[in-house]
Scaffold this active site. Structure first.
Site, PDB file in Angstrom:
ATOM      1  N   ASP A  64      -6.047   9.384  -3.650  1.00  0.00           N
ATOM      2  CA  ASP A  64      -4.990  10.390  -3.329  1.00  0.00           C
ATOM      3  C   ASP A  64      -3.836  10.289  -4.121  1.00  0.00           C
ATOM      4  OD1 ASP A  64      -3.738   7.864  -2.848  1.00  0.00           O
ATOM      5  OD2 ASP A  64      -3.919   8.060  -0.905  1.00  0.00           O
ATOM      6  N   CYS A 110       0.790  -1.247  -0.161  1.00  0.00           N
ATOM      7  CA  CYS A 110       0.059  -0.055   0.029  1.00  0.00           C
ATOM      8  C   CYS A 110       0.997   1.233   0.116  1.00  0.00           C
ATOM      9  CB  CYS A 110      -0.744  -0.178   1.254  1.00  0.00           C
ATOM     10  SG  CYS A 110      -0.130   0.153   2.616  1.00  0.00           S
ATOM     11  N   ASP A 167     -12.142   6.442  -2.453  1.00  0.00           N
ATOM     12  CA  ASP A 167     -11.059   5.446  -1.645  1.00  0.00           C
ATOM     13  C   ASP A 167     -11.336   6.083  -0.195  1.00  0.00           C
ATOM     14  OD1 ASP A 167      -8.806   4.378  -0.716  1.00  0.00           O
ATOM     15  OD2 ASP A 167      -7.725   6.288  -0.751  1.00  0.00           O
ATOM     16  N   ASP A 196      -3.859   4.672  -5.051  1.00  0.00           N
ATOM     17  CA  ASP A 196      -4.909   4.491  -6.065  1.00  0.00           C
ATOM     18  C   ASP A 196      -4.629   4.518  -7.486  1.00  0.00           C
ATOM     19  OD1 ASP A 196      -6.693   4.221  -3.772  1.00  0.00           O
ATOM     20  OD2 ASP A 196      -6.239   6.322  -3.443  1.00  0.00           O
ATOM     21  N   CYS A 200       3.330   1.420   2.724  1.00  0.00           N
ATOM     22  CA  CYS A 200       4.707   0.946   2.811  1.00  0.00           C
ATOM     23  C   CYS A 200       5.535   1.874   1.994  1.00  0.00           C
ATOM     24  CB  CYS A 200       4.472  -0.460   2.087  1.00  0.00           C
ATOM     25  SG  CYS A 200       3.220  -1.507   2.834  1.00  0.00           S
ATOM     26  N   CYS A 228      -6.776  24.330 -41.325  1.00  0.00           N
ATOM     27  CA  CYS A 228      -5.119  24.677 -41.029  1.00  0.00           C
ATOM     28  C   CYS A 228      -4.645  24.088 -40.250  1.00  0.00           C
ATOM     29  CB  CYS A 228      -5.319  26.347 -40.767  1.00  0.00           C
ATOM     30  SG  CYS A 228      -5.661  27.522 -42.125  1.00  0.00           S
ATOM     31  N   CYS A 260      -8.649  28.293 -39.503  1.00  0.00           N
ATOM     32  CA  CYS A 260      -9.977  27.412 -39.276  1.00  0.00           C
ATOM     33  C   CYS A 260      -9.418  25.922 -38.915  1.00  0.00           C
ATOM     34  CB  CYS A 260     -10.830  27.314 -40.455  1.00  0.00           C
ATOM     35  SG  CYS A 260     -10.121  26.772 -42.016  1.00  0.00           S
TER      36      CYS A 260
END
Length: 986
Positions: A859, A59, A654, A863, A62, A140, A137
């Site tokens: 976060d 995670c 989350d 994630d 860690c 171009c 336009c």
């Protein structure tokens, strides 16, 4: 995908007291052994990069523990840990630390580490940004984009008509930025380099006192000798030197000091006055169109009066009808003379544009204008010449058609450029946030202030100490080393309330200091600053095309050729109908014949068709929408994110840091054996102080309350410390074996868990808390309950989303008990708990398979797989961490209300895009048939070419104005009602 977070700001602390001592800095930031903050990184020796495989991370906690442990080592410049790919990227100085030290440090944290061969020595892709002048336009912009994309070595090219800029991703080993500019020139447009993407900064300096080229060469050689200077280019005629340099090694103030001390101090260096930016170019373009329009009026008004007004005034009419040669009248000759400069001098831009487009096999708006005005002008010339050589020719000239057509189109282009300039005001306002000057402090060895000096803020270099007085803007990103104050950060993050700042807190350049004096140490300057990164993100967003833009691009490929065919067909149909008496002669106006009537219809069709409105429909709305979002702390990464966000009907949240504050707190302690609470916390805090896990930090912080030396307590020594990923920690403290963790940790070590302890843990989880077991010498001695409080207003935010018909889902790595309690509290019905990062991404894909358009709010670290998998990834609470690669939308604040704002703004923006397309398509679908004369048989109504041209110009302006209405966007009233009721969502 690695999500690199460069933290530029943090949450301010409450100030304590207002009286400040004399500025003194006893403890400056840490540098590698023997290296002071005043030394440049050139003195640190060469840099090195290392890539490690890290085994055992599950995670973001860690990854955070590994990253912080590495950064504590001396000589570490930067460390980024990628939890998804289990890798650690480290940039370091080998003279202070080696790869073996780094590897051992990772293993000491509790993870396996293996050195991999360096993968990131050479950057294979650079990003180049260029301004392109002359595009009118989508035809171009498509031509330029296709030409760039065809170059070998170019990976991706994006050209934006609204901003008149291009962003090219290319391999510098295969192709250079000069080659890209040459390609743009070959397509018929002017390319100006904005940035070439090299990992260096650039600055232009003015050198006064230079009399000869030799003097300029001396100055150049002095600058080239400096460490970190990459390249120099001199412009002797302007007394200008352009330098490319590495900001970690040197800076602009050093350059100016070198210039001032060169050549017996007769030279004076300064930053070259800015010019040539987007706003400068826009201003010049506006002036150019305005001047062209005024000049065209000078010639067009007399032409209009002689052909449309004076012909109804008997005396004046007689004068203009006077014959000069045969049937050529004074009026004809005068109109020919006056309309010729308008056609060929003022209108030459349309000829140039047409030539460039046709040369590359495309057709744009200039082609239509050139064909329409030429048809009117040269037929009129034919009529005049026929009248000159004939005694009975009674033809009509259309000189007023060509000149009025050009005048109205120039007016339309002037209004269009004026309106387009307002769509990019958000960037201009962001750039204006940076203060012009700053107060630079010089410190002695003890950290006392010796002198202060006011300097240009562009001269600030890394590690400078800057004084910020009350009411002044913060001059640079950095951290506070002395003083207390409150800083208004609303202009960057959108947070309305001032944030308290004291020693150690970070500040953001461009924010406003309110009531106290601060001394800050500059950490990020120039292009590295938060403000510069936000500007770059918004600029990049405005370049990114929305998928719906492809619709306009497809139409533009065939639009002009189709209009030319329709125009010719219209003329032919009316001409043949008149020739073969297909309609009564009474339909033909007295001043024309059947050929001239048909010609008028054909020209009207040609000039009323407007490809510009279609091309501007999406990019102008995206520009304004992203700009409005940036002003409210919602950074939207382009049209794709906007288009996806407006379809979102399911949001995956989350838990930690998103629905909760992300700051765990010890809320309850239950002892299961007789001992003093202070002694209990001393043992477990001594164990947990070695861990970087958020729960460990909460325990240590709570344990400080039982110590007299609360600020920096000296904990007992912990021997044989071991961190067991996902379970907890253990160590020997005061000859006692201490274990702190979950049930699995206890069961693995055959420690019996009393029924009372299990009941306490179950009770804690039922209240959305995390239960932590503590064992001393193999016996459970206590249970801690740690809570991550819910964000105020989270329940109301979920209710608002429900009212918007958006389903809310929570996916978390936490246990089921805590997850269900939090979900119940906020009103979320669907919960997925104990999910690893890759499992979150799988869940997102499952919801997509069910037919949902999914947004992931997290976060941006653990994630990141889910953020990438989702249709829209939102990184919430990023502050100034705008380098999040995985997210499509970055929410600067930690407010749940911004999720609602982002979706509502995207819906409003897309509403305006739809409105623009309805108008642009509807205008052409209605205007072309009317111009072709479908109403003429029944109503005798026809559209003169000059009115058709005015309508064409007005259509583009109306589309831009419709997009500009987005500037008045207000967030949903439901959010304001929450604040009225005293609920602040944050």
């Amino acid at each position: 995908m690695a999500s690199k977070l460069w933290a530029l700001a943090c949450i301010g602390h409450e100030s304590h007291g207002s009286l400040l001592p004399r500025p003194h800095y006893p403890s400056m930031p840490k540098y590698p052994k023997g290296v002071s903050g005043e030394e440049s990184s050139a003195e640190l020796g060469p840099e090195a990069k290392a890539l490690f495989s890290v085994i055992g991370m599950t995670c973001s906690a860690c990854a955070g523990s590994v990253e912080k442990a590495i950064k504590r080592l001396p000589g570490i410049r930067e460390a980024v840990v990628d939890v998804l790919n289990n890798k650690a990227h480290v940039l370091f100085y080998p003279s202070f630390v080696n790869v073996e030290n780094i590897r051992e440090t990772i293993e000491d944290v509790g993870f396996g580490a293996t050195l991999i061969e360096d993968e990131v020595n050479d950057r294979s892709t650079q990003v180049c940004r260029m301004r392109i002048n002359g595009m009118t336009c989508t035809s171009c912009s498509s031509t330029v984009e296709s030409a760039l994309q065809a170059i070998h070595g170019v990976q991706k090219a994006r050209v934006a008509l609204a901003t008149e800029e291009a962003e090219v991703h290319y391999d510098p080993k295969i192709v250079s930025s000069n080659k890209l500019l040459e390609t743009i020139k070959d397509t018929g447009f002017e390319g100006i380099l904005i940035s070439s993407g090299e990992d260096i900064s650039k600055i232009e300096l003015k050198v006064d006192g230079v009399r000869t080229c030799r003097s300029m060469r001396i100055v150049e050689e002095s600058l080239q000798a400096l460490p970190g200077v990459q390249d120099t280019i001199i412009f002797p005629e302007l007394n200008k030197i352009s330098l490319s340099y590495k900001p970690d090694m040197t800076g602009p103030r050093t350059f100016i000091n070198v210039i001032d001390s060169t050549g017996s101090r007769r030279f004076k260096g300064s930053i070259y006055p800015e010019g040539g930016g987007r706003e400068t170019h826009r201003g010049e373009e506006i002036k150019q169109y305005y001047r062209s329009f005024l000049w065209s009026l000078i010639f067009t008004i007399p032409v209009f009066l002689t052909s449309m007004v004076f012909m109804y005034i008997p005396g004046i009419k007689h004068g203009f009808d006077t014959k000069v040669v045969n049937m050529m009248s004074v009026g004809m000759l005068l109109r020919w003379v006056l309309s010729t400069p308008v056609q060929f001098i003022i209108g030459r831009r349309f000829y140039i544009g047409s030539y460039k487009a046709l040369r590359h096999g495309s057709a744009n708006m200039d082609v239509l204008i050139a064909l329409g005005t030429n048809a009117a002008y040269f037929y009129s010339v034919y009529s005049v010449l026929r009248a000159t050589t004939s005694k009975d020719f009674k033809g009509t000239d259309f000189f007023e058609t060509s000149s009025m057509l050009i005048s109205f189109i120039l007016l339309g282009k002037y209004l269009e450029v004026l309106a387009k300039g307002k769509t990019s005001e958000a960037i201009a306002k962001l750039m204006d946030l940076a203060p012009e000057t700053a107060i630079l402090l010089t410190l002695d060895a003890e950290g006392n202030v010796v002198t202060d000096e006011e300097i240009d803020s562009r001269l600030i270099q890394k590690n400078d100490v800057i004084k910020i007085i009350p009411g002044a803007k913060v001059a640079s990103d950095g951290f506070v080393i002395w003083g207390q104050s409150h800083v208004n950060e609303s202009m960057i993050t959108g947070e309305a309330r001032p944030v308290a700042k004291r020693k150690g807190d970070t500040v953001i350049g461009g924010t406003l200091n309110e009531n106290g004096v601060l001394h800050i140490k500059a950490t990020r300057v120039g292009s590295e600053s938060a403000l510069s990164q936000i500007v770059r993100l918004v600029e990049s967003a405005q370049l990114a095309k929305a998928p719906v833009q492809k619709f306009a691009d497809r139409i533009s490929k065939y639009f002009v050729p189709l209009v030319i065919i329709l125009s010719f067909s219209t003329w032919l149909a009316w001409f043949l109908s008149g020739k073969f008496h297909g309609y009564p002669e009474s339909w033909i106006p007295s001043s024309m014949d059947s050929f001239e009537l048909a010609l008028q219809f054909g020209i009207s069709v040609m000039v009323i068709a407007c490809p510009c409105a279609l091309g501007l429909a999406t990019p102008t709305a995206v520009m304004v929408g992203t700009g409005v979002g940036a002003s409210q702390g919602v950074l939207i990464k382009g049209g794709h994110a906007l288009e996806s966000a407006h379809k979102v009907n399911c949001i995956v949240f989350d838990k930690t840091g998103t629905l909760t504050l992300g700051k765990p707190l010890v809320v309850n302690t239950r002892l299961l054996k007789n001992m003093v609470l202070g002694e209990f916390y001393e043992l477990i805090a001594a164990t947990e102080v070695n861990s970087e896990h958020p729960l460990a930090k909460a325990i240590v912080e709570y344990g400080k309350k039982f110590r007299e030396d609360e600020e920096n307590p000296a904990w007992p020594e912990a021997r044989d410390f071991v961190s067991i990923t996902g379970h907890g920690v253990k160590a020997i403290v005061r000859n006692k074996e201490i274990m702190v963790g979950n049930k699995n940790l206890m069961l693995e070590h055959n420690i019996a868990i009393p029924v009372d302890a299990e009941e306490i843990v179950a009770e804690a989880e039922g209240m959305a808390q995390t239960g932590i077991l503590v064992s001393i010498d193999g016996e459970v001695a206590g249970v801690l309950a740690i809570s991550d409080p819910l964000k105020p207003g989270a329940e109301e935010a979920i209710l608002i989303l429900k009212s918007m018909k958006i389903r809310s889902i929570m996916v978390t790595g936490d246990n089921w008990g805590t997850a269900n309690s939090i979900a119940k509290e906020v009103g979320i019905e669907t919960v997925v708990a104990e999910a690893k990062p890759e499992q979150k991404a799988e869940k997102v894909k499952e919801f997509q398979a069910e037919g949902y358009v999914v947004a992931m709010v997290g976060d941006g670290i653990n994630d990141s797989p889910a953020l990438v998998a989702a249709d829209v990834g939102m990184a919430i609470g990023a502050g100034t961490d705008i380098a999040i690669e995985a997210a499509d939308i970055v929410l600067m604040k930690s407010n749940l209300e911004d999720v609602i704002t982002a979706i509502d703004l995207s819906r409003r923006t897309f509403f305006h895009i739809r409105l623009n397309y309805i108008w642009a398509l509807g205008y052409n679908l209605l205007g072309i048939p009317i111009a072709a004369g479908v109403l003429f048989p029944s109503t005798r109504f026809r559209l003169p070419p000059w009115i058709a041209g005015a309508a064409m110009a007005a259509s583009s302006v109306s589309v831009v104005c419709c997009s500009l209405l987005l500037k008045y966007y207000k967030r949903p009233k439901k959010l304001d009602n929450l604040e009225i009721r005293g609920i602040r969502i944050e």
